[in-house]
Design a protein around this motif. Sequence first.
Motif, PDB file in Angstrom:
ATOM      1  N   THR A 263       0.808  -1.210   0.000  1.00  0.00           N
ATOM      2  CA  THR A 263       0.000   0.000   0.000  1.00  0.00           C
ATOM      3  C   THR A 263       0.845   1.265   0.000  1.00  0.00           C
ATOM      4  O   THR A 263       1.974   1.269   0.497  1.00  0.00           O
ATOM      5  CB  THR A 263      -0.940   0.035   1.220  1.00  0.00           C
ATOM      6  OG1 THR A 263      -1.836   1.148   1.095  1.00  0.00           O
ATOM      7  CG2 THR A 263      -0.165   0.175   2.519  1.00  0.00           C
ATOM      8  N   SER A 265      -0.497   3.915   1.476  1.00  0.00           N
ATOM      9  CA  SER A 265      -1.003   4.695   2.613  1.00  0.00           C
ATOM     10  C   SER A 265       0.132   4.907   3.608  1.00  0.00           C
ATOM     11  O   SER A 265       1.016   4.068   3.762  1.00  0.00           O
ATOM     12  CB  SER A 265      -2.176   3.981   3.276  1.00  0.00           C
ATOM     13  OG  SER A 265      -1.771   2.740   3.826  1.00  0.00           O
ATOM     14  N   ASN A 377      -2.723  -3.330   0.661  1.00  0.00           N
ATOM     15  CA  ASN A 377      -4.047  -3.192   0.076  1.00  0.00           C
ATOM     16  C   ASN A 377      -4.613  -4.588  -0.110  1.00  0.00           C
ATOM     17  O   ASN A 377      -3.883  -5.580  -0.049  1.00  0.00           O
ATOM     18  CB  ASN A 377      -3.981  -2.518  -1.300  1.00  0.00           C
ATOM     19  CG  ASN A 377      -3.251  -1.202  -1.268  1.00  0.00           C
ATOM     20  OD1 ASN A 377      -3.433  -0.389  -0.377  1.00  0.00           O
ATOM     21  ND2 ASN A 377      -2.398  -0.980  -2.264  1.00  0.00           N
ATOM     22  N   HIS A 391      -7.972  -0.043   0.385  1.00  0.00           N
ATOM     23  CA  HIS A 391      -6.665   0.615   0.350  1.00  0.00           C
ATOM     24  C   HIS A 391      -6.124   0.742   1.764  1.00  0.00           C
ATOM     25  O   HIS A 391      -6.622   1.511   2.584  1.00  0.00           O
ATOM     26  CB  HIS A 391      -6.782   1.999  -0.281  1.00  0.00           C
ATOM     27  CG  HIS A 391      -5.454   2.656  -0.514  1.00  0.00           C
ATOM     28  ND1 HIS A 391      -4.590   2.244  -1.507  1.00  0.00           N
ATOM     29  CD2 HIS A 391      -4.830   3.684   0.115  1.00  0.00           C
ATOM     30  CE1 HIS A 391      -3.500   2.989  -1.488  1.00  0.00           C
ATOM     31  NE2 HIS A 391      -3.620   3.865  -0.505  1.00  0.00           N
ATOM     32  N   ASN A 439      -4.828  -3.286  -8.853  1.00  0.00           N
ATOM     33  CA  ASN A 439      -3.791  -2.545  -8.155  1.00  0.00           C
ATOM     34  C   ASN A 439      -2.451  -3.192  -8.433  1.00  0.00           C
ATOM     35  O   ASN A 439      -2.325  -4.421  -8.433  1.00  0.00           O
ATOM     36  CB  ASN A 439      -4.035  -2.490  -6.653  1.00  0.00           C
ATOM     37  CG  ASN A 439      -3.063  -1.544  -5.963  1.00  0.00           C
ATOM     38  OD1 ASN A 439      -2.128  -1.974  -5.316  1.00  0.00           O
ATOM     39  ND2 ASN A 439      -3.276  -0.243  -6.115  1.00  0.00           N
ATOM     40  N   PRO A 444      -4.344   4.449  -5.857  1.00  0.00           N
ATOM     41  CA  PRO A 444      -5.666   3.837  -6.015  1.00  0.00           C
ATOM     42  C   PRO A 444      -6.597   4.628  -6.917  1.00  0.00           C
ATOM     43  O   PRO A 444      -7.746   4.226  -7.101  1.00  0.00           O
ATOM     44  CB  PRO A 444      -6.199   3.823  -4.579  1.00  0.00           C
ATOM     45  CG  PRO A 444      -5.581   5.026  -3.944  1.00  0.00           C
ATOM     46  CD  PRO A 444      -4.201   5.137  -4.559  1.00  0.00           C
ATOM     47  N   SER A 463      -2.719   8.192   0.608  1.00  0.00           N
ATOM     48  CA  SER A 463      -2.060   7.552  -0.526  1.00  0.00           C
ATOM     49  C   SER A 463      -0.875   8.386  -0.962  1.00  0.00           C
ATOM     50  O   SER A 463      -1.035   9.528  -1.394  1.00  0.00           O
ATOM     51  CB  SER A 463      -3.033   7.387  -1.700  1.00  0.00           C
ATOM     52  OG  SER A 463      -2.383   6.791  -2.794  1.00  0.00           O
TER      53      SER A 463
END
Length: 731
Positions: A263, A265, A377, A391, A439, A444, A463
């Motif tokens: 991810t 994030s 994710n 996400h 993904n 995303p 993100s």
Amino acid sequence: MKKIIIAVTIFISACSQNPKETTEVELWQATADKVTITRDNWGIPHIYGSTDADAVFGMIYAQAEDDFNRIEINFLNAMGRLAEAEGESEIYRDLRMKLFIRPDEIKAMYETSPLWLKKLMNAWADGLNYYLHTHPQVKPKVLKRFEPWMALTFSEGSIGGDIERARLNRLENFYGDKIINIPDEKLDLTKEPQGSNGFAIGPKNTASGNAMLLINPHTSFYFRAELHMKSDEGLNAYGAVTWGQFFVYQGFNERNGWMHTSTGSDFIDEYLETVEERDDGVYYFYDDKWLKMATSVISIPYKTFLANGEEGMATKQVTAYHSHHGPIVRAEGDKWVAMAIMEEPMKALIQSYERTKTDGLASYKKNMEYHTNSSNNTVYADADGNIGFFHGNFIPKRDPTFDWTKPLDGSTSATEWQGIHSVDESINQFNPSVGWLQNTNNWPFSMSGAQSPKKADYPSYMSTYTENPRGLHALRVLENSKDFTLDSLIAAAYDSYLTAFEPLIPSLVKAYDNAKAEDKVDLAAAMKKLQAWDLRYAVDSVETSVAIYWGRELMRMSSEPARANKINIYEYMENKTSATEKLDALRAGLAKLTADFGQWDMAWGEINRFQRITGDIVQPFDDNKPSAPVAFTSARWGSLAAYGQRTFNDSKKNYGTRGNSFVAVVNFGKKITAKAITAGGQSGDVNSPHFADQVADYSDGVLRDVYYYDTDIKANTEEYYRPGTRKKVNK
């Protein structure tokens, strides 16, 4: 009468004697007698136990049969005990783990675990110990006995990776005996992109009318095993299992499937602590008060090597410091830096295991509410026809006025996390009308084309990734595609187009066309091929070789200035390098090809190879030993089928070490159909017939049938036995 009384006394005495105490080995054997392992014709184990705990016992035993070494190394790393096997060089790696994974706390956590989880951890330890008991020829490096609490130290695929964000050189400079002169680690933009691909296809776009899922983790080869575990308590999970863990990490059950990708994030923060050393300890400033920093003494045993060749053991003790933000991992100027991560080993293990028994979108969402799958994710599909994307899973709420990409001021509560974003608050999407989601470790905001979530609707820390060449490639193969089958989904996952070169080759052609005739005569033959190239890789493609060797040189010269100026590496290569630099990079690439192979016009498959010659964790490579040609390339060029490759030691050929480690495609419906491939083979034993039996299919991008149902498993059975023996038992 007297004889009768004596006889009764003897009988009563016999009945009152304590029954023979059951030994530990007998208990292991009793469990083994309730477990069966079926090896199919690829060596994939299908484990059955009447209870989940029995299935865990059998699956970890089967893993140990295939590669005990990788299990032990994973847990030595997870527990901060690598130095006991490898020596002084691993001291600070062990320290890093022990700053976060503290054995006494983990042991206490085990004691407070729910009973059902304890049973699984007990079965896990029993399965490994029974394997060692029945295989006395196996000599562990360190772990001669496994304890149930150890399972909590390697509870899922995030915490260990999160801890590794703390850089070892900085850690050693802070806690070491002397300042070491090691340059600060910088982001190397030329390194193989890490991560994975996940596609979910909705029923409207499949020939079967069922949802479909592509599971395509890009890890180091042999990092995970493929297996199937089943019980009478509702467990029926198939997929990739990280060596030593007792749950399917990326895979599917009869109702749904899950694919994790790395991810973007932001789920880790560093805090700058203002410190003051006093006679009674170190204090740090927080909200106008001086707070005493917590300390702990961490002991790190390590192997020593004496001059006469004998081995010994020594111990290094480190006094570690912790603020309420987390352990101190480095210094920055006169500040100490604390690192805050998600630390919930028990919840993480619960989420990881319960995920394998989810039965639809509602239960999967509920599982996500544990919020412990921090670095991932999830791309999702199920038998009800749902597809979805989650996400991240651990995203702290933060004040958006601060720059969370940099270390925060630790002296104020204004920079504290303000709880965790709920699943619904995160960047998710379910059942978009376009009928697909993807993904590729990209942002995303292109997950479903024009119907993707909008970046402006979310805090920037949710993100941090940008688009990448694989993401652009995924859009090409998914947009406007209909009637997917397993085979056409495989074709999409292995589509040969290299999107990164789509803007780069025209920029090179322009540089070449504008150059003086005398400055480009040596490049004419290579440029003629590139100008006619369709941007598709192939084993017989000279153009692929030339483009990649040119791209590597251009990327190498672009990496540092792109990083320093915070410019996307591909944008820098295309727009910021001069025409001269582009042409010089081509000359350098051609020169490298000629120096290594005696000619520049080499077919890509002659250069790009797959080789597995030992079961070592760090694989050796040898140009003089057999290897197989591979067409797909590094993910950095947009190859969806990722093959991170390079030369090693004195090799001229390029060998893969990471990328497509496991690939599966799944069609959900009343009955599961699936295909899969594992890099190399199931076993880590070079003498096993399943050590390298998947090499040819892997290299060609050909997936084999997955045997999920009993009738298919039985029809393709190679061995059927109980743990502790390879003798056949009645089916």
